[in-house]
Design a protein around this motif. Structure first.
Motif, PDB file in Angstrom:
ATOM      1  N   ALA A 166     -10.836  68.399  -0.298  1.00  0.00           N
ATOM      2  CA  ALA A 166     -11.498  67.195   0.204  1.00  0.00           C
ATOM      3  C   ALA A 166     -12.040  67.384   1.617  1.00  0.00           C
ATOM      4  CB  ALA A 166     -10.535  66.019   0.183  1.00  0.00           C
ATOM      5  N   THR A 167     -13.210  66.810   1.857  1.00  0.00           N
ATOM      6  CA  THR A 167     -13.799  66.759   3.198  1.00  0.00           C
ATOM      7  C   THR A 167     -13.976  65.316   3.665  1.00  0.00           C
ATOM      8  OG1 THR A 167     -16.102  66.666   2.429  1.00  0.00           O
ATOM      9  CG2 THR A 167     -15.103  68.851   2.660  1.00  0.00           C
ATOM     10  N   THR A 168     -14.047  64.414   2.702  1.00  0.00           N
ATOM     11  CA  THR A 168     -14.174  62.976   2.968  1.00  0.00           C
ATOM     12  C   THR A 168     -13.361  62.254   1.906  1.00  0.00           C
ATOM     13  OG1 THR A 168     -16.455  63.326   3.733  1.00  0.00           O
ATOM     14  CG2 THR A 168     -15.799  61.055   3.232  1.00  0.00           C
ATOM     15  N   SER A 169     -12.550  61.307   2.302  1.00  0.00           N
ATOM     16  CA  SER A 169     -11.738  60.599   1.313  1.00  0.00           C
ATOM     17  C   SER A 169     -11.566  59.141   1.693  1.00  0.00           C
ATOM     18  CB  SER A 169     -10.366  61.263   1.140  1.00  0.00           C
ATOM     19  OG  SER A 169      -9.598  61.134   2.318  1.00  0.00           O
ATOM     20  N   LEU A 170     -11.425  58.322   0.655  1.00  0.00           N
ATOM     21  CA  LEU A 170     -11.109  56.906   0.827  1.00  0.00           C
ATOM     22  C   LEU A 170      -9.744  56.648   0.211  1.00  0.00           C
ATOM     23  CD1 LEU A 170     -11.666  53.885   1.371  1.00  0.00           C
ATOM     24  CD2 LEU A 170     -12.866  53.807  -0.837  1.00  0.00           C
ATOM     25  N   ALA A 171      -8.856  56.067   0.992  1.00  0.00           N
ATOM     26  CA  ALA A 171      -7.538  55.677   0.494  1.00  0.00           C
ATOM     27  C   ALA A 171      -7.355  54.182   0.691  1.00  0.00           C
ATOM     28  CB  ALA A 171      -6.441  56.448   1.222  1.00  0.00           C
ATOM     29  N   ILE A 172      -6.481  53.609  -0.090  1.00  0.00           N
ATOM     30  CA  ILE A 172      -6.106  52.202   0.058  1.00  0.00           C
ATOM     31  C   ILE A 172      -4.624  52.154   0.400  1.00  0.00           C
ATOM     32  CG2 ILE A 172      -5.916  49.959  -1.045  1.00  0.00           C
ATOM     33  CD1 ILE A 172      -8.784  50.839  -0.563  1.00  0.00           C
ATOM     34  N   GLY A 173      -4.316  51.516   1.512  1.00  0.00           N
ATOM     35  CA  GLY A 173      -2.936  51.366   1.936  1.00  0.00           C
ATOM     36  C   GLY A 173      -2.480  49.929   1.800  1.00  0.00           C
ATOM     37  N   SER A 174      -1.275  49.751   1.274  1.00  0.00           N
ATOM     38  CA  SER A 174      -0.696  48.415   1.153  1.00  0.00           C
ATOM     39  C   SER A 174       0.817  48.543   1.260  1.00  0.00           C
ATOM     40  CB  SER A 174      -1.077  47.769  -0.181  1.00  0.00           C
ATOM     41  OG  SER A 174      -0.489  46.492  -0.303  1.00  0.00           O
ATOM     42  N   GLY A 175       1.394  47.911   2.284  1.00  0.00           N
ATOM     43  CA  GLY A 175       2.836  48.025   2.481  1.00  0.00           C
ATOM     44  C   GLY A 175       3.234  49.474   2.699  1.00  0.00           C
ATOM     45  N   ASN A 176       4.128  49.987   1.827  1.00  0.00           N
ATOM     46  CA  ASN A 176       4.547  51.377   1.948  1.00  0.00           C
ATOM     47  C   ASN A 176       3.829  52.278   0.941  1.00  0.00           C
ATOM     48  OD1 ASN A 176       5.773  50.561  -0.398  1.00  0.00           O
ATOM     49  ND2 ASN A 176       7.798  51.394   0.103  1.00  0.00           N
ATOM     50  N   ASN A 177       2.748  51.766   0.342  1.00  0.00           N
ATOM     51  CA  ASN A 177       1.972  52.546  -0.618  1.00  0.00           C
ATOM     52  C   ASN A 177       0.659  53.001   0.010  1.00  0.00           C
ATOM     53  OD1 ASN A 177       3.765  52.188  -2.880  1.00  0.00           O
ATOM     54  ND2 ASN A 177       3.033  50.067  -3.002  1.00  0.00           N
ATOM     55  N   LEU A 178       0.259  54.195  -0.343  1.00  0.00           N
ATOM     56  CA  LEU A 178      -1.013  54.742   0.132  1.00  0.00           C
ATOM     57  C   LEU A 178      -1.547  55.668  -0.948  1.00  0.00           C
ATOM     58  CD1 LEU A 178      -3.036  55.039   2.525  1.00  0.00           C
ATOM     59  CD2 LEU A 178      -1.664  57.004   3.269  1.00  0.00           C
ATOM     60  N   GLU A 179      -2.749  55.375  -1.427  1.00  0.00           N
ATOM     61  CA  GLU A 179      -3.313  56.158  -2.530  1.00  0.00           C
ATOM     62  C   GLU A 179      -4.765  56.509  -2.245  1.00  0.00           C
ATOM     63  OE1 GLU A 179      -4.109  55.858  -7.360  1.00  0.00           O
ATOM     64  OE2 GLU A 179      -3.267  54.145  -6.259  1.00  0.00           O
ATOM     65  N   ILE A 180      -5.083  57.790  -2.372  1.00  0.00           N
ATOM     66  CA  ILE A 180      -6.473  58.232  -2.240  1.00  0.00           C
ATOM     67  C   ILE A 180      -7.192  57.944  -3.548  1.00  0.00           C
ATOM     68  CG2 ILE A 180      -7.988  60.231  -1.953  1.00  0.00           C
ATOM     69  CD1 ILE A 180      -5.892  61.415  -0.074  1.00  0.00           C
ATOM     70  N   ILE A 181      -8.308  57.228  -3.474  1.00  0.00           N
ATOM     71  CA  ILE A 181      -9.006  56.816  -4.698  1.00  0.00           C
ATOM     72  C   ILE A 181     -10.380  57.477  -4.858  1.00  0.00           C
ATOM     73  CG2 ILE A 181      -7.812  54.605  -4.802  1.00  0.00           C
ATOM     74  CD1 ILE A 181     -10.362  53.287  -3.700  1.00  0.00           C
ATOM     75  N   LYS A 182     -10.942  58.014  -3.784  1.00  0.00           N
ATOM     76  CA  LYS A 182     -12.245  58.686  -3.861  1.00  0.00           C
ATOM     77  C   LYS A 182     -12.269  59.865  -2.905  1.00  0.00           C
ATOM     78  CE  LYS A 182     -15.505  55.085  -5.316  1.00  0.00           C
ATOM     79  NZ  LYS A 182     -16.779  54.396  -4.956  1.00  0.00           N
ATOM     80  N   GLU A 183     -13.017  60.914  -3.300  1.00  0.00           N
ATOM     81  CA  GLU A 183     -13.154  62.088  -2.441  1.00  0.00           C
ATOM     82  C   GLU A 183     -14.556  62.673  -2.552  1.00  0.00           C
ATOM     83  OE1 GLU A 183     -10.254  64.918  -3.679  1.00  0.00           O
ATOM     84  OE2 GLU A 183      -8.608  64.003  -2.547  1.00  0.00           O
ATOM     85  N   ILE A 184     -15.005  63.276  -1.476  1.00  0.00           N
ATOM     86  CA  ILE A 184     -16.130  64.206  -1.480  1.00  0.00           C
ATOM     87  C   ILE A 184     -15.533  65.570  -1.170  1.00  0.00           C
ATOM     88  CG2 ILE A 184     -18.292  64.883  -0.372  1.00  0.00           C
ATOM     89  CD1 ILE A 184     -18.745  61.923   0.292  1.00  0.00           C
ATOM     90  N   ASN A 185     -15.900  66.565  -1.939  1.00  0.00           N
ATOM     91  CA  ASN A 185     -15.227  67.864  -1.831  1.00  0.00           C
ATOM     92  C   ASN A 185     -16.109  68.941  -1.223  1.00  0.00           C
ATOM     93  OD1 ASN A 185     -12.799  66.969  -2.887  1.00  0.00           O
ATOM     94  ND2 ASN A 185     -13.364  67.436  -5.001  1.00  0.00           N
ATOM     95  N   PHE A 186     -15.446  69.972  -0.743  1.00  0.00           N
ATOM     96  CA  PHE A 186     -16.080  71.170  -0.214  1.00  0.00           C
ATOM     97  C   PHE A 186     -17.034  71.746  -1.263  1.00  0.00           C
ATOM     98  CE2 PHE A 186     -16.114  75.758   0.546  1.00  0.00           C
ATOM     99  CZ  PHE A 186     -16.280  75.838   1.907  1.00  0.00           C
ATOM    100  N   PRO A 187     -18.206  72.268  -0.854  1.00  0.00           N
ATOM    101  CA  PRO A 187     -18.648  72.573   0.509  1.00  0.00           C
ATOM    102  C   PRO A 187     -19.417  71.453   1.199  1.00  0.00           C
ATOM    103  CG  PRO A 187     -20.176  73.522  -1.040  1.00  0.00           C
ATOM    104  CD  PRO A 187     -19.110  72.863  -1.864  1.00  0.00           C
ATOM    105  N   ASN A 188     -19.427  70.252   0.582  1.00  0.00           N
ATOM    106  CA  ASN A 188     -20.152  69.138   1.178  1.00  0.00           C
ATOM    107  C   ASN A 188     -19.265  68.467   2.218  1.00  0.00           C
ATOM    108  OD1 ASN A 188     -22.455  69.343  -0.705  1.00  0.00           O
ATOM    109  ND2 ASN A 188     -20.875  68.844  -2.219  1.00  0.00           N
ATOM    110  N   SER A 189     -19.581  68.673   3.493  1.00  0.00           N
ATOM    111  CA  SER A 189     -18.686  68.254   4.569  1.00  0.00           C
ATOM    112  C   SER A 189     -19.481  67.791   5.775  1.00  0.00           C
ATOM    113  CB  SER A 189     -17.775  69.421   4.969  1.00  0.00           C
ATOM    114  OG  SER A 189     -17.102  69.147   6.175  1.00  0.00           O
ATOM    115  N   LEU A 190     -19.273  66.539   6.168  1.00  0.00           N
ATOM    116  CA  LEU A 190     -19.909  66.027   7.379  1.00  0.00           C
ATOM    117  C   LEU A 190     -19.372  66.747   8.608  1.00  0.00           C
ATOM    118  CD1 LEU A 190     -21.916  63.920   8.466  1.00  0.00           C
ATOM    119  CD2 LEU A 190     -19.995  62.331   8.673  1.00  0.00           C
ATOM    120  N   GLY A 191     -18.072  67.026   8.608  1.00  0.00           N
ATOM    121  CA  GLY A 191     -17.479  67.743   9.732  1.00  0.00           C
ATOM    122  C   GLY A 191     -18.057  69.131   9.903  1.00  0.00           C
ATOM    123  N   LEU A 192     -18.249  69.855   8.790  1.00  0.00           N
ATOM    124  CA  LEU A 192     -18.810  71.204   8.873  1.00  0.00           C
ATOM    125  C   LEU A 192     -20.290  71.171   9.227  1.00  0.00           C
ATOM    126  CD1 LEU A 192     -16.986  72.979   5.907  1.00  0.00           C
ATOM    127  CD2 LEU A 192     -16.539  73.218   8.355  1.00  0.00           C
TER     128      LEU A 192
END
Length: 611
Positions: A160-186
């Protein structure tokens, strides 16, 4: 329950200790070894965390590494196969390291941990978190939000280079990703490299250089390098990059596209480089705004957390804040890989161990990010005496008044107080301070103290209750992660003739009542200071305000270019004696440069590599 989080072996190694969900201690290894971005196993940082918390190694319930090496190895292998035979030289260099060390990281980590206690079965206590989950956990769990969307952007984790997670209470789940080699940071790092700065270190220089230019190359970037969809998802055209299988970020096609070879770091920065910086900054902001707008629409969340190295782009953060899609935004102050150590520990506590989470709605749980080493007054005096330093020990009410007076007279002060900051920003614990009203302070600090490029801006620290009087910001910004403009009433209008100046010619223009912290576009990277998180720094600011009617200080990290932020009194004294810092205040010890033994003077200008 005691949980130790570790990040290591890539860049910015760090350790963090969490006890029953409370963040007790955290520090980067570079602060101890004095090697910028040190990637080695964080032995010193772990030792500090254990000693500071009073926890024995045998009392650690879990040790959590911040990513999963097998997934990262899978990505490397698939990438090399995809680009073969191109990249064989890189493959030949990387594979022995992976096969000897990184692939069998569990063995290596257990071997290192055994040095802390041979009797512990470390293998049974060792966990591995995913890279982007560690980042997301570092942002969501310390935040003051019960639920939040969490956006992570960096170079690359495992895939993963970009991800969206949803946090609620003590739960945290990644629900979407953009993967390498597509990277805003790079992509941003590719321009960092092309403009002549160091990757994973000089990206903030590009951000600081951008306002001197115009985004003349943005259309070329859009047409050739990146395809951005309305929701912010994107793909990069790999025809122009070499980071997948080569030894550099870009290739000849990239250089031809932008009309020239990569700038040598020793070469002069020209208007073209400024325009390149402005262009990639504009594209980055566009991607981030599209992403956050689509996230707000899709999740209907009121809160947003940000993490990953790209989240340190405080100019983009400020635009996301002003865009108004979210009511509240919280950014992990150690947003890069160092913060992954903290996120790994928190993910083990809340997700792996399913412990309940209590939200602090009045503020976050980072303790101002003052999570590093501190020194008692007695220890400070002992260490300074051993160095041969000449100092006075002053009472609190005296040292604050004297230092405020010194700053008002144009002196620069090395300010070393309390626990060291965790993350890349100095927040008033390991800072160099100056008078923001001085039209020459920025140039003095850059050239004579920091030994770095003159264009680089400095941040203001301001008393939290006065932020609205000086900046277009309606909330606190304790971690220096939002950029906002100086209010119009504080600006100084320049003549039309002066406004025709371009690039670096505009550097020395007086643009506001506080020119030392006003960037050329009237912006500033703001730190609001509260007495609840840093009483001593707040008191100094209050004294300066009483003296000058200005509630702001110039605040830059206590180091020179290429040096990690100072950690110990010895580090502070050496930096003091190797630069043009006038005054040093360590705890209640007050040191004047002219009183020191000249034989102890150092030359720090070339003591560290270019950053």
């Amino acid at each position: 329950m005691n949980i130790l989080g570790i990040s290591a072996y890539y860049h910015d190694s760090a350790a963090a200790l969490v006890r029953d969900g409370e963040i007790i201690a955290a520090a980067q290894e570079e602060r101890f070894t004095r090697m910028k971005h040190d990637s080695c196993f964080p032995r010193n940082a772990i030792t500090f965390c254990l000693n500071h918390s009073g926890v024995g190694a045998d009392e650690i319930d879990f040790v959590v590494f911040y990513d999963k090496p097998f997934l990262k190895f899978e990505r490397l292998l698939e990438t090399y196969v995809s680009f073969a035979p191109h990249g064989f030289s890189q493959f030949r260099i990387a594979m022995p390291i992976w096969l000897r060390d990184k692939l069998f990281l569990k063995n290596l980590l257990c071997k290192e941990l055994t040095k802390f206690n041979k009797q512990v079965d470390w293998r049974a206590r060792l966990l591995f978190s995913e890279h982007h989950l560690s980042h997301a956990a570092s942002a969501f769990f310390p935040s003051p939000f019960k639920e939040s969307a969490v956006l992570t952007l960096d170079g690359v984790g495992e895939w993963a280079t970009t991800s969206l997670a949803i946090g609620s209470g003590n739960n945290l789940e990644i629900i979407k990703e953009i993967n390498f080699p597509n990277s805003l940071g790079l992509l941003y790092s590719a321009f960092t490299y092309y403009i002549g700065f160091r990757v994973n270190s000089g990206e903030y220089k590009v951000m600081g250089l951008a306002p001197y230019g115009e985004p003349k190359y943005a259309d070329i970037i859009y047409k050739n390098l990146i395809d951005i969809k309305p929701d912010g998802s994107f793909r990069l055209n790999q025809d122009y990059f070499d980071y997948c299988a080569g030894l550099t970020m870009i290739n000849n096609r990239f250089e031809n596209l932008f009309g020239g070879k990569r700038r040598d770091p020793a070469e002069e920065i020209t208007q073209r480089h400024m325009d390149l910086a402005a262009s990639i900054q504009a594209v980055t902001e566009d991607v981030m705004l599209r992403l956050t707008r689509s996230i707000a629409k899709e999740t209907r969340m009121k809160n947003l957390c940000l993490a990953g190295g790209v989240a340190l782009n405080c100019v983009a953060n400020g635009k996301i804040l002003r865009d108004g899609q979210f009511e509240n935004i919280w950014i992990q102050p150690a947003a890069g890989d160092a913060g992954g150590a903290l996120g790994a520990a928190l993910s083990a506590y809340y997700i792996h161990s399913r412990q309940p989470r209590v939200v602090n709605y009045e503020g976050d749980c980072m303790k101002g990010s003052y999570l590093g080493p501190s020194f008692s007054q007695k220890e400070i005096e002992s260490r300074l005496n051993k160095l041969g330093a000449k100092f006075e020990t002053l009472k609190d009410d005296i040292i604050f008044k004297i230092c405020a007076q010194d700053i008002s007279e144009g002196k620069t002060i090395g300010w070393f107080q309390g626990q060291m900051e965790f993350g890349p920003r100095a927040l008033g614990a390991r800072s160099i301070l100056g008078d923001p009203r001085s039209p020459t302070m920025q140039k003095t600090l850059n050239l004579k103290v920091k030994f770095r490029e003159s264009f680089r801006p400095f941040a203001p620290s301001i008393l939290q209750e006065h932020v609205n009087d000086w900046f277009e910001l309606d909330r606190e910004s304790p971690y220096m992660l939002f950029v906002a403009d100086i209010v119009k009433s504080r600006r100084i209008k320049n003549s039309e003739q002066v406004n025709q100046l371009f690039g670096i010619e505009r550097l020395n223009l007086v643009r506001s009542e506080v020119p030392a912290i006003t960037h050329i576009d009237y912006s500033a990277r703001i730190q609001t200071v509260s007495k609840d998180t840093n009483q001593r720094y707040y008191t100094l600011l209050t004294e300066f305000y009483a003296l000058t009617n200005c509630p702001i200080l110039v605040n830059t990290s206590f180091n020179v270019r290429g040096e990690p932020i100072v950690n110990t009194p010895e580090d502070a004294f050496n930096c003091f004696m190797g630069t043009d810092i006038d005054i040093l205040a360590i705890g209640n010890c007050y040191l004047k440069k002219e009183n020191q033994d000249q034989a102890l003077m150092r030359n720090y200008e070339m003591a560290f590599e270019l950053d």
